[in-house]
Design a protein around this motif. Structure first.
Motif, short mmCIF file in Angstrom:
data_model
loop_
_atom_site.label_atom_id
_atom_site.label_comp_id
_atom_site.label_asym_id
_atom_site.label_seq_id
_atom_site.Cartn_x
_atom_site.Cartn_y
_atom_site.Cartn_z
N GLN A 143 -3.34 -9.36 0.33
CA GLN A 143 -4.33 -9.96 -0.61
C GLN A 143 -4.03 -10.74 -1.21
O GLN A 143 -5.61 -11.34 -1.54
CB GLN A 143 -4.28 -8.26 -2.11
N ALA A 144 -3.41 -11.76 -1.80
CA ALA A 144 -3.36 -12.71 -1.86
C ALA A 144 -4.38 -13.96 -0.67
O ALA A 144 -4.64 -15.01 -1.59
CB ALA A 144 -2.11 -13.42 -2.67
N ALA A 199 5.88 -3.49 -1.57
CA ALA A 199 4.81 -4.26 -2.53
C ALA A 199 4.63 -4.97 -2.43
O ALA A 199 2.65 -5.59 -1.99
CB ALA A 199 4.82 -3.52 -4.23
N GLU A 200 5.40 -6.27 -1.83
CA GLU A 200 5.09 -7.69 -2.33
C GLU A 200 4.49 -8.06 -1.08
O GLU A 200 4.12 -8.60 -0.83
CB GLU A 200 6.58 -7.95 -2.13
N LYS A 207 2.24 -0.70 -5.25
CA LYS A 207 3.37 -0.21 -5.30
C LYS A 207 3.73 1.13 -4.84
O LYS A 207 4.80 1.75 -4.64
CB LYS A 207 3.63 -0.24 -6.62
N LYS A 208 2.57 2.15 -4.79
CA LYS A 208 2.17 3.21 -4.65
C LYS A 208 2.25 3.52 -2.90
O LYS A 208 3.39 3.88 -2.81
CB LYS A 208 0.96 3.83 -4.72
N LEU A 209 1.55 2.07 -2.20
CA LEU A 209 1.92 2.64 -0.42
C LEU A 209 3.46 2.11 -0.34
O LEU A 209 3.85 2.34 1.00
CB LEU A 209 0.99 0.62 -0.14
N SER A 242 -4.65 -3.79 -5.23
CA SER A 242 -4.52 -4.08 -6.93
C SER A 242 -2.81 -4.35 -6.54
O SER A 242 -1.83 -3.08 -5.51
CB SER A 242 -5.01 -2.64 -7.94
N SER A 243 -1.99 -4.49 -7.90
CA SER A 243 -0.39 -4.21 -8.30
C SER A 243 -0.61 -2.65 -7.99
O SER A 243 0.86 -2.53 -7.79
CB SER A 243 -0.38 -5.52 -8.72
#
Length: 360
Positions: free
Chosen positions: A74-75, A67-68, A57-59, A52-53
């Motif tokens: 994922q996209a 995060a992008e 961000k956590k990663l 998830s988004s």
């Protein structure tokens, strides 16, 4: 896309696993660093849950990787999976429809309008995109619901007709035109009608270029589209929301008299406001709108008073026809065609003149 198998679609959890191994980081440690449960980490690694988004961000904090990057992974995965599922869930009905459009597709591929992929499934998906439908079997609903004004008394193949109309639009999209209001378009078009008529005297390769120039100056994209069995169409008119108008015609019957009469017939439809919706003009259709357009075309091509005087002479020799046609700045074939239609001549009369000016 070609040859893509389900095993080749890599879930972003696989990349996460590789990064963790490279950092020598356990699932437990990553859970501590990101504030999620070890079970959540496990489900992502095993492809059971997406990134998830918020987790992306956590990663970013845990690995100093934007995060992008994780969201793009994922996209890409989601898109590839969607394409795979689409390819493997094409109905037999869509396959049959696709195959029935063989002649249309031949033109589309030869003119590089859309790319031709290796597999049938990929070709069907690409055609759906081109025709702007999620499934080909939805097309008859669009035709019957009045997506364009089509006289239902005429027999046609809805799939061929819909594809033909889309080809007209896509060809017109490549033509630049003047930006004019519809009132100004009509005014300017009426002014240049005599010059358009004179183009009938030019060779085909020249008059088509000139027609496009003249129409473009009026804010109209003029195109010639192929004729397909199943779409007995004379012309197509559409005015888009931005004011750009398309007039599309075919060389369906090859006769010069029919082409030039039909051209002014379509101009009449535009002047009379029939382009406010997508308007497909079929062959052999009779109503008040068509009659009005016919009268306009007749009187533009041949002066009404002069024609009536010519008829009264009852002299329809080739010399007389040639002389009158020259005064009207039209091909003799145009006059011959009208005389045949109004039964002053037989359809077999002067057939060599008709054939001489055939449009291919």
């Amino acid at each position: 896309m070609s040859g893509l198998s389900r095993d080749m679609i890599i879930h972003p959890g696989e990349t996460l696993r590789e990064v963790m191994e490279d950092r020598n980081m356990s699932q437990q440690e990553l859970a501590y660093r990101t504030g999620v449960t070890p079970k959540h980490i496990s489900t992502v690694l095993n492809g059971e849950k997406n990134i998830s988004s918020s987790f992306a961000k956590k990663l970013e904090y845990a690995f100093n990787i934007d995060a992008e990057f994780w969201m793009n992974l994922q996209a890409d995965y989601d898109n590839e999976l969607l394409e795979f599922n689409e390819l493997n869930n094409i109905s037999s009905e869509d396959v049959d429809i696709f195959k029935s459009l063989k002649t249309v597709l031949q033109f589309i591929y030869q003119n590089n309008i859309i790319p031709k992929f290796e597999t049938l499934e990929e070709q069907i998906l690409e055609l759906r995109k081109y025709l702007n439908v999620s499934e080909l079997n939805l097309i008859p609903n669009l035709v019957s619901s009045g997506a364009f004004r089509a006289q239902t008394s005429v027999s046609y193949d809805p799939y061929v007709l819909f594809a033909w109309q889309r080809i007209c639009e896509s060809l017109a999209e490549k033509i630049e035109t003047e930006q004019l209001s519809q009132t100004d378009q009509i005014t300017k078009l009426m002014e240049i009608c005599p010059r358009i008529k004179e183009l009938s005297l030019l060779p085909q390769e020249k008059f088509i270029t000139k027609l496009q120039e003249y129409f473009s100056s009026c804010g109209i994209a003029f195109v010639i589209a192929p004729s397909f069995k199943g779409a007995p169409v004379q012309g197509y008119i559409k005015t888009a929301q931005d004011g750009k108008t398309t007039i599309c015609m075919t060389f369906r019957q090859k006769r010069a008299d029919i082409f030039w009469f039909t051209l002014f017939h379509e101009i009449a439809h535009f002047i009379n406001g029939d382009s406010k919706q997508k308007f497909i003009d079929f062959e052999s259709t009779e109503n008040s709108r068509e009659t009005k357009a016919d009268i306009f075309a007749q009187n533009i091509l041949i002066d009404k008073s002069a024609y009536q005087a010519f008829i009264k002479t009852n002299n329809f020799s080739l010399n007389s026809i040639n002389s009158f046609s020259k005064k009207q700045n039209i091909l003799p074939a145009i006059l011959i065609g009208r005389l045949q239609k109004e039964k002053f001549l037989n359809w077999s009369d002067y057939s060599e003149q008709i054939k001489k000016y055939e449009i291919m």
